[in-house]
Each structure stands twice: as structure tokens, then as C-alpha cells.
Design an enzyme around this catalytic site. Structure first.
Site, PDB file in Angstrom:
ATOM      1  N   SER A   1     -52.341  19.295  35.430  1.00  0.00           N
ATOM      2  CA  SER A   1     -52.444  18.826  36.815  1.00  0.00           C
ATOM      3  C   SER A   1     -53.829  19.139  37.355  1.00  0.00           C
ATOM      4  CB  SER A   1     -51.404  19.544  37.665  1.00  0.00           C
ATOM      5  OG  SER A   1     -51.740  20.915  37.710  1.00  0.00           O
ATOM      6  N   LYS A   2     -54.038  18.742  38.581  1.00  0.00           N
ATOM      7  CA  LYS A   2     -55.310  19.035  39.240  1.00  0.00           C
ATOM      8  C   LYS A   2     -55.514  20.557  39.294  1.00  0.00           C
ATOM      9  CE  LYS A   2     -57.167  18.756  43.808  1.00  0.00           C
ATOM     10  NZ  LYS A   2     -56.688  18.659  45.164  1.00  0.00           N
TER      11      LYS A   2
END
Ligand code: GLU
Length: 495
Positions: A259-260
Site C-alpha cells: 500500500s501507500k
């Protein structure tokens, strides 16, 4: 002919996972000269982020993935933004309502919440389906007239899918094979929301059909929706596309989905190009990754070409790609491996092109004549993993050292150091070219008993400030006698 689609929702920038999905779709369809369609799934206006659609288009273009049909490109089966296709969903939902396969539901949010709470108290989960639909407020439980009245009155309602009470739903996936799902466990999914717009499931199936999509290749997170999609195709009597759900991409340590946040924690990019609202995380492009390197690496996340084939261009990947060879097991994202691919692609990229890219990443590089910068890059590129690395690798070819590395200084501070420095200065004065400079220096050393190793190391430190860099003769030839002399003088005054 193959027709595939990449169908992102414009809720933010595209990340590694989305880009890999787009890439696999592209490779698969282009392998046989098919079409790649970009469809923007913007039915959820609340979650839409301004600029996200443009970002997706730009990021794909940077990677060389250009849609044959899409919101910007146009095409015969558009529009390609779901928000512009409501008339089509309205038309199609009527078919299901009229055939009794979808129904109006008037239950308010408050009512549904009460049912949910009630079920929870009993340790159950509330599911709106065959078990209870006849006792809820909908066109199955109310008589025809009441329903018509409510609709006329404009009573708030949704349209739900009438999920079969008990049916074995067979799903087929190229990567995962067949499974059978018991429809009694499914809920009557909302197809049309209270605001009259479709949900993801409905719009997605209607569009894949209308856009004549032959293969649906998407992330594994959509696998649980497959049974519903199959039922929807069957309800319409439409031919189903072939489905392939791609494996997850996990964090480098194999724990959790990439994910980010993983990028922020691990200090690596997850977005193809800079996302304007995201100042903390640079894009791959801005981190000095070439699109060729990124594409080559992403292609290995879940798929691999034949043994021995590693460094491949988009075109070559297109030729080799086989959907059947995509594995179902998750892949760990590994930035170091990506840099290795990038390194290999840097070697096959023209130095002049690399100079241009470096300029776009580094203002200081823009002050150097591009041809000269390209020549310097030719000398050092075999040491670079990223385009940004190039700057650190070429800087001593343009600027005199401003300090000397402590450890390197220790290594060269031996008897004879001053003699070497003076000899370099005098050589620079009396010569008129750089060729054979190092050779001359070492034969001079030979005569007076200073080893070639010491001479080389000393010259290197004088010229670069440390013991790293390309060959000493290469440095001398590149920077010229004047600079060599000046650097030796500076070194002398410094010691
Ligand atoms: N809009 C969905 C997404 O963003 C598309 C899923 C699909 O490809 O069916 O993931």
C-alpha cells in the site's frame, strides 16, 4: 479478437497493483493484436478525487500503455466514463425488473440498521436475501398497486438483484480454475442505488457486455464478486467473458498487501509518477526509475517468461506473455530487484536520453552542456541503478572536489605523496595532451621507486576526492590537463 479493459475508479493515484493489472491486460491483448480499453468507473462520486483520471492516463502513457479506446481516445462503444452511461444502465435494469430478476426495495437505512442490530444481538449477520426478503419492504412483499404508488410518490428506493435461493453457481477462472458457490449464501446485492446510479457490480457487468469485452483480467480482490457477476450474466442471458484474477502484491517482507503506507514506511515509491497531493512519496519516475525498468519488473510479479529471459522490453514482453502462466500465489514487492532491472535498462538507453532525463530530475544537471553530460554518462552508467544515481557518479567529472574522504586520505598519506602531487602539476604544465598521462606518471614512479598502485590511488583522490570513480586515465582525458593541474594545486594547498 481479444478485447480487454482496465477499469480503474478515479479515487486516487494509480499504484503498483493497478499498474500491474493494466500491464497484464495490455500484454495479453497486444499479444494477439487485440484492443485495450480504458474505462473510468466513476459511479461513486463521493469517492472521486479531482485529477485522478488524468493521473491514470498520464501514468499509463509514461509506461507506454496506450488505450485503443477510452475517455480521451474515444471509440465506437463509448462513452468510456460510467458517469456518462446512466441511460444504458436505466435501460438494462428494466430488463431485469420486468423479468422478475431484480426488485424495488424501499427499506430505509434506519430500518436496515435496526435489523442489523437485532441480528447482531442474536450473534447472527443480517443478510438481505431469500431468507427474509418476503418480510422486508420491497416489491416482492408489497402488492403491485402499493409499489406503483410508492414509486409515483418518489419514495426513496434501491433496486436489488433477486439472488437465487439455492443454486450451485459455477465460476471459472483461468488462473484459479473452477469453483462452485452456493447461491443461498449470497445477498441480494443492490444494483441501482437510491440516487438512481448503478453500483460497481451492475455497471461493470453491463459495460463489459456492451463493450464486447472478451477477457476480464483484474485483481484478486474481485474474486468474491465473481459468483454475483456470473449470475448477472445468466440473468440477462449474455455470454460471459473469460475471467482471470491476478495474485496479490504484498509488502517486501511478505506480510500484508502493498500500500501507500508500505512505501512510506519502507522508503520506496509505489506510484508511477509524482502525485501532486502526495508530497511525501515520490513517483517511480521522479526516483529515477525508467518506465522500461518498471514495466519489466512488474511483469515478473505473478508471471515469468521462459528461463533465461530476463531483460525484456514492453514489445518483447507482449510477444511472450501467456495468461495461463500467471500463478495464483502472491508476489512480494522488492524495490532492490526493481532497481536491478532498472540498472539493466539504463545500459541499453542512449546516454543523451539519460542526460535529458537527469536534467528533468536535477536542476544542477541542466546547467551542463547536454552533449558533455551525455559523454560523462557513457563513462559511468554501468554503475547506476537509477537515473538519479547518475548525478553522484558524474559530478567529479565537472566539479573540483570540495573535500576529501577521510579514509581515502589515510590510504594515500605515505612517503612520496608530495612528490606525486608535484609531478602531476609539472606534467600538466609541460604536456600538450592527456593521452598516456597515467602511463607516464607510473613510469616516472617506477624510476624513483613509487609503486603504480600508490600513484593511481593518489591521483584518483586528487581528482575525485575519494577512491571511487571511473578509470584514472578516463577521468584525466575527460576533464583535461587544466583541470587536472588545478585540482592537484588545490590538493596541495589543502595538505
Ligand atoms: N473499478 C474497479 C477497480 O477499481 C474495477 C474492477 C474490475 O476490473 O472489475 O478496481
Amino acid at each position: 479478437m481479444r478485447r480487454v479493459r482496465f477499469a480503474p475508479s478515479p479515487t486516487g493515484p494509480l499504484h503498483v497493483g493497478g499498474l500491474r493489472t493494466a500491464l497484464f491486460n495490455y500484454l495479453f491483448t497486444k499479444n494477439s493484436g487485440g484492443d485495450f480499453i480504458l474505462r473510468i468507473e466513476d459511479t461513486d462520486k463521493k469517492r472521486e478525487v479531482p485529477g485522478a483520471e488524468q493521473y491514470i492516463v498520464d501514468a499509463l502513457a509514461w509506461c507506454g500503455i496506450t488505450p485503443d479506446e477510452g475517455p480521451k481516445t474515444g471509440g465506437k462503444l463509448g462513452p468510456y466514463r460510467q458517469s456518462e452511461r446512466n441511460h444504458l444502465y436505466e435501460e438494462k435494469i428494466k430488463i431485469l425488473v420486468n423479468s422478475g430478476q431484480a426488485y424495488y426495495a424501499f427499506d430505509s437505512e434506519e430500518e436496515l440498521n435496526l435489523y442489523r442490530e437485532d441480528s447482531e444481538k442474536k450473534g447472527e449477520t443480517f443478510i438481505y436475501n431469500w431468507k427474509n426478503r418476503k418480510s422486508l419492504k420491497n416489491s416482492l412483499s408489497l402488492d403491485k398497486e402499493s409499489v406503483e404508488k410508492l414509486l409515483e410518490k418518489g419514495e426513496k428506493h434501491v433496486i436489488r438483484f433477486l439472488s437465487p435461493e439455492s443454486q450451485e453457481v459455477k465460476t471459472v477462472d483461468v488462473i484459479r480454475g473452477e469453483s462452485v458457490i452456493d447461491s443461498s449464501l449470497l445477498d441480494d446485492k443492490i444494483l441501482i442505488k437510491a440516487n438512481g446510479t448503478p453500483t460497481y457490480h451492475f455497471a461493470n457487468v453491463v459495460d463489459d457486455h456492451l463493450m464486447k469485452i472478451t477477457h476480464v483480467i483484474r485483481g484478486e480482490e474481485w474474486l468474491p464478486s465473481l459468483a454475483l457477476h456470473v449470475l448477472l450474466y445468466d440473468a440477462f442471458g449474455w455470454e460471459k467473458p473469460i475471467f482471470a484474477h491476478l495474485p496479490l502484491i504484498l509488502n517486501p517482507n511478505g506480510k500484508g498487501k502493498l500500500s501507500k503506507r508500505s512505501g512510506e514506511k519502507g522508503g520506496f515509491p509505489v506510484f508511477p509518477i509524482d502525485w501532486r497531493e502526495d508530497t511525501k512519496l515520490k513517483g517511480f519516475r521522479e526516483s529515477g526509475i525508467l518506465p522500461e525498468g518498471l514495466v519489466n519488473y512488474l511483469a515478473t510479479l505473478g508471471w515469468s517468461p521462459e528461463e533465461g529471459l530476463e531483460i525484456l522490453t514492453l514489445r518483447k514482453l507482449t510477444e511472450l506473455f501467456l495468461l495461463e502462466n500467471v500463478v495464483s500465489s502472491a508476489a512480494n514487492f522488492d524495490f532492490e530487484k526493481l532497481k536491478w532491472y532498472n540498472h539493466k535498462h539504463i545500459q541499453t538507453t542512449e546516454s543523451f536520453k539519460l542526460a535529458e532525463l537527469l536534467e528533468s530530475l536535477n536542476k544542477n544537471a541542466g546547467e551542463i552542456i547536454k552533449e558533455k553530460l551525455a559523454d560523462a554518462i557513457t563513462l559511468v552508467k554501468e554503475r547506476a541503478n537509477t537515473v538519479s544515481d547518475l548525478w553522484g557518479l558524474v559530478s567529479y567529472l565537472f566539479f573540483d572536489p570540495i573535500s576529501y574522504d577521510e579514509k581515502s586520505l589515510k590510504k594515500i598519506s605515505k612517503d612520496g605523496l608530495e612528490k606525486i602531487v608535484s609531478e602531476i602539476i609539472s606534467q600538466c604544465k609541460k604536456r600538450d595532451g592527456t593521452s598516456g598521462f597515467v602511463e607516464n606518471l607510473t613510469s616516472w614512479g617506477d624510476e624513483i621507486g613509487i609503486g603504480a598502485g600508490q600513484i593511481m590511488m593518489t591521483t584518483r583522490v586528487i581528482l575525485t576526492g575519494s577512491l571511487t570513480g571511473v578509470g584514472v586515465q578516463e577521468i584525466v582525458s575527460f576533464i583535461g590537463l587544466e583541470s587536472v593541474g588545478r585540482r592537484a594545486e588545490k590538493f596541495k594547498t589543502g595538505i
